[in-house]
Design an enzyme around this catalytic site. Structure first.
Site, PDB file in Angstrom:
ATOM      1  N   SER A  68       0.791  -1.239   0.000  1.00  0.00           N
ATOM      2  CA  SER A  68       0.000   0.000   0.000  1.00  0.00           C
ATOM      3  C   SER A  68       0.819   1.284   0.000  1.00  0.00           C
ATOM      4  CB  SER A  68      -0.950   0.013   1.204  1.00  0.00           C
ATOM      5  OG  SER A  68      -2.023  -0.877   0.986  1.00  0.00           O
ATOM      6  N   LYS A  71      -0.090   3.770  -2.607  1.00  0.00           N
ATOM      7  CA  LYS A  71      -1.169   4.751  -2.528  1.00  0.00           C
ATOM      8  C   LYS A  71      -0.681   6.196  -2.478  1.00  0.00           C
ATOM      9  CE  LYS A  71      -4.582   1.551  -0.659  1.00  0.00           C
ATOM     10  NZ  LYS A  71      -4.363   0.411   0.221  1.00  0.00           N
ATOM     11  N   SER A 123      -6.053   3.280   4.482  1.00  0.00           N
ATOM     12  CA  SER A 123      -5.556   2.426   3.398  1.00  0.00           C
ATOM     13  C   SER A 123      -6.636   1.514   2.826  1.00  0.00           C
ATOM     14  CB  SER A 123      -4.373   1.581   3.901  1.00  0.00           C
ATOM     15  OG  SER A 123      -3.582   1.122   2.832  1.00  0.00           O
ATOM     16  N   LYS A 238       3.403   6.410   4.604  1.00  0.00           N
ATOM     17  CA  LYS A 238       2.401   5.412   4.243  1.00  0.00           C
ATOM     18  C   LYS A 238       2.926   4.017   4.524  1.00  0.00           C
ATOM     19  CE  LYS A 238      -1.528   4.029   2.772  1.00  0.00           C
ATOM     20  NZ  LYS A 238      -1.351   2.834   3.666  1.00  0.00           N
TER      21      LYS A 238
END
Length: 405
Positions: A68, A71, A123, A238
């Site tokens: 993730s 993202k 997320s 992140k």
């Protein structure tokens, strides 16, 4: 003219190097600092965000799945290509994404900006696909936008298939990046993008509440980036995890005028959730303790340079034609982030002579600053004086002028 062309080409190449140099500086072959020998991550990078210089890397150029952390690219591409007040309609495909989910349902509508908070704070994979389909027309269309942006910012070892980072593979390769490229993406997001302020606002938000467009459902999402509360100056970040990628993280910290980025890939698997925080702390602390800005500006005496086949200023062919030289721009407060013992070398790249004609302001060379053999800054050298070309026509009229006078 060929000689002049070579000089101009040399200056252009050096200037190009100065824009990319730090991003290409590697630590391969250098001894690993003792405090960084026990990193859990299989790939790791510490970057100076201001310049893009990689200060430390461990397998930083090996391609791996990035989960993730994907993202951050999804967010910046959306911010740069869409109106955040647009309404997104949820497709069956988006609603069917696996955990982690917001729990959107087929046909529901949401404001695009609200889904971006869902994307980054918790997320949510369904929000990522809904965003991608809206902005790119399809997941494939949005992935093409992500890959184009990656190339634009110099990430040539990155390949996006999904907007959420779920493990994926197609005929062109595996959804993957390198720690170096992941750090470059974060650098773009927080330092270079025209939407960097919006990116930081969303990724630093602690909690956010919103509802669907009809007001039938309400949600509150909380920021899962624990690093924001771990170190003074934490800016953004992140997390990510998939079975193939393991735990991943990319984060940024700003303190005392310095900004560092850490990117980690394959940093443990369950039950090693905390490994990414340990590695991030180690790398950030190493940067803070070992790198300081130093003013490396050096005054360079340039003087004059002979001009072959040029008309001397005096008009007397017994004299030498020349032009003065100067830097096209100066930066007497040139600060570069350096560790103890690192030194910058300054070299003047300039031919022994020029060939007429020469115009004021013509770029004829450069003064380059090198660190560890890599050009990190270049200043063009320009001609001060015009020097006309010595031609038969000029000689004829000069001779005639003397004869008749």
């Amino acid at each position: 003219m060929k000689k002049m062309f070579r000089i101009l080409l040399m200056a252009a190449l050096v200037l190009s190097l100065s824009l990319q140099a730090y991003a290409q500086t590697e630590t391969a072959g250098q001894e690993t600092p003792s405090e960084l020998r026990q990193l859990y991550a299989q790939s790791a990078v510490l970057m100076d965000a201001d310049s893009g210089r990689i200060l430390f890397e461990k397998n930083g150029y090996e391609q791996r799945p990035m989960a993730s952390t994907t993202k951050i690219m999804t967010l910046i591409v959306t911010l740069e290509n869409a109106n955040l007040d647009e309404i997104v309609t949820v497709s069956e495909y988006a609603a069917g994404m696996p955990d982690v989910q917001l729990g959107v349902r087929v046909g529901e509508q949401y404001r695009l900006e609200d889904l971006l908070y869902s994307l980054m704070l918790e997320s949510h994979n369904d929000s990522a696909v809904a965003i991608a389909e809206h902005v790119g027309g399809s997941v494939e269309g949005f992935a093409a936008m992500m890959n184009a942006k990656a190339r634009d910012i110099g990430c040539y070892d990155t390949y996006y298939i999904t907007p959420n980072g779920l493990d994926a593979e197609d005929e062109n390769g595996v959804h993957s990046t390198t720690a170096a490229d992941l750090a470059r993406v974060m650098r773009y997001c927080i330092c270079q993008s025209p939407k960097r302020e919006e990116f930081l606002k969303i990724t630093r938000t602690n909690a956010y509440s919103f509802g669907d467009a009809e007001g039938l459902r309400n949600f509150t999402v909380g920021n899962k980036n624990a690093f924001l509360g771990m170190m003074e100056g934490a800016l953004s970040g992140k997390t990510g995890f998939t079975n193939n990628a393991g735990y991943c993280y990319v984060g940024a910290l700003e303190r005392d005028g310095r900004t560092f980025i850490v990117a980690l890939l394959a940093c443990g698997w369950p039950n090693n959730r905390s490994y990414k925080w340990s590695d991030t702390r180690k790398l950030m602390s190493y940067g803070l303790e070992n790198y300081q800005y130093q003013n490396v500006w050096q005054d360079v005496m340039l003087g004059n340079i002979p001009v072959e086949n040029g008309i001397p200023e005096s008009g007397n062919l017994q004299d030498e034609a020349y032009t003065g030289l100067r830097l096209a721009s100066e930066e007497p407060d040139l600060k570069i982030l350096l560790a103890e013992g690192e030194e910058v070398q300054v070299k003047t790249e300039l031919s022994e002579s020029l060939t007429a004609p020469v115009e004021p302001g013509m770029i004829v060379g450069s003064v380059c600053y090198y660190l560890n053999g890599t050009a990190v800054k270049a200043y063009p050298i320009e001609a001060v004086d015009a020097v006309e070309e010595l031609t038969l026509r000029w000689c004829f009229f000069r001779t005639a002028e003397k004869f008749f006078l």
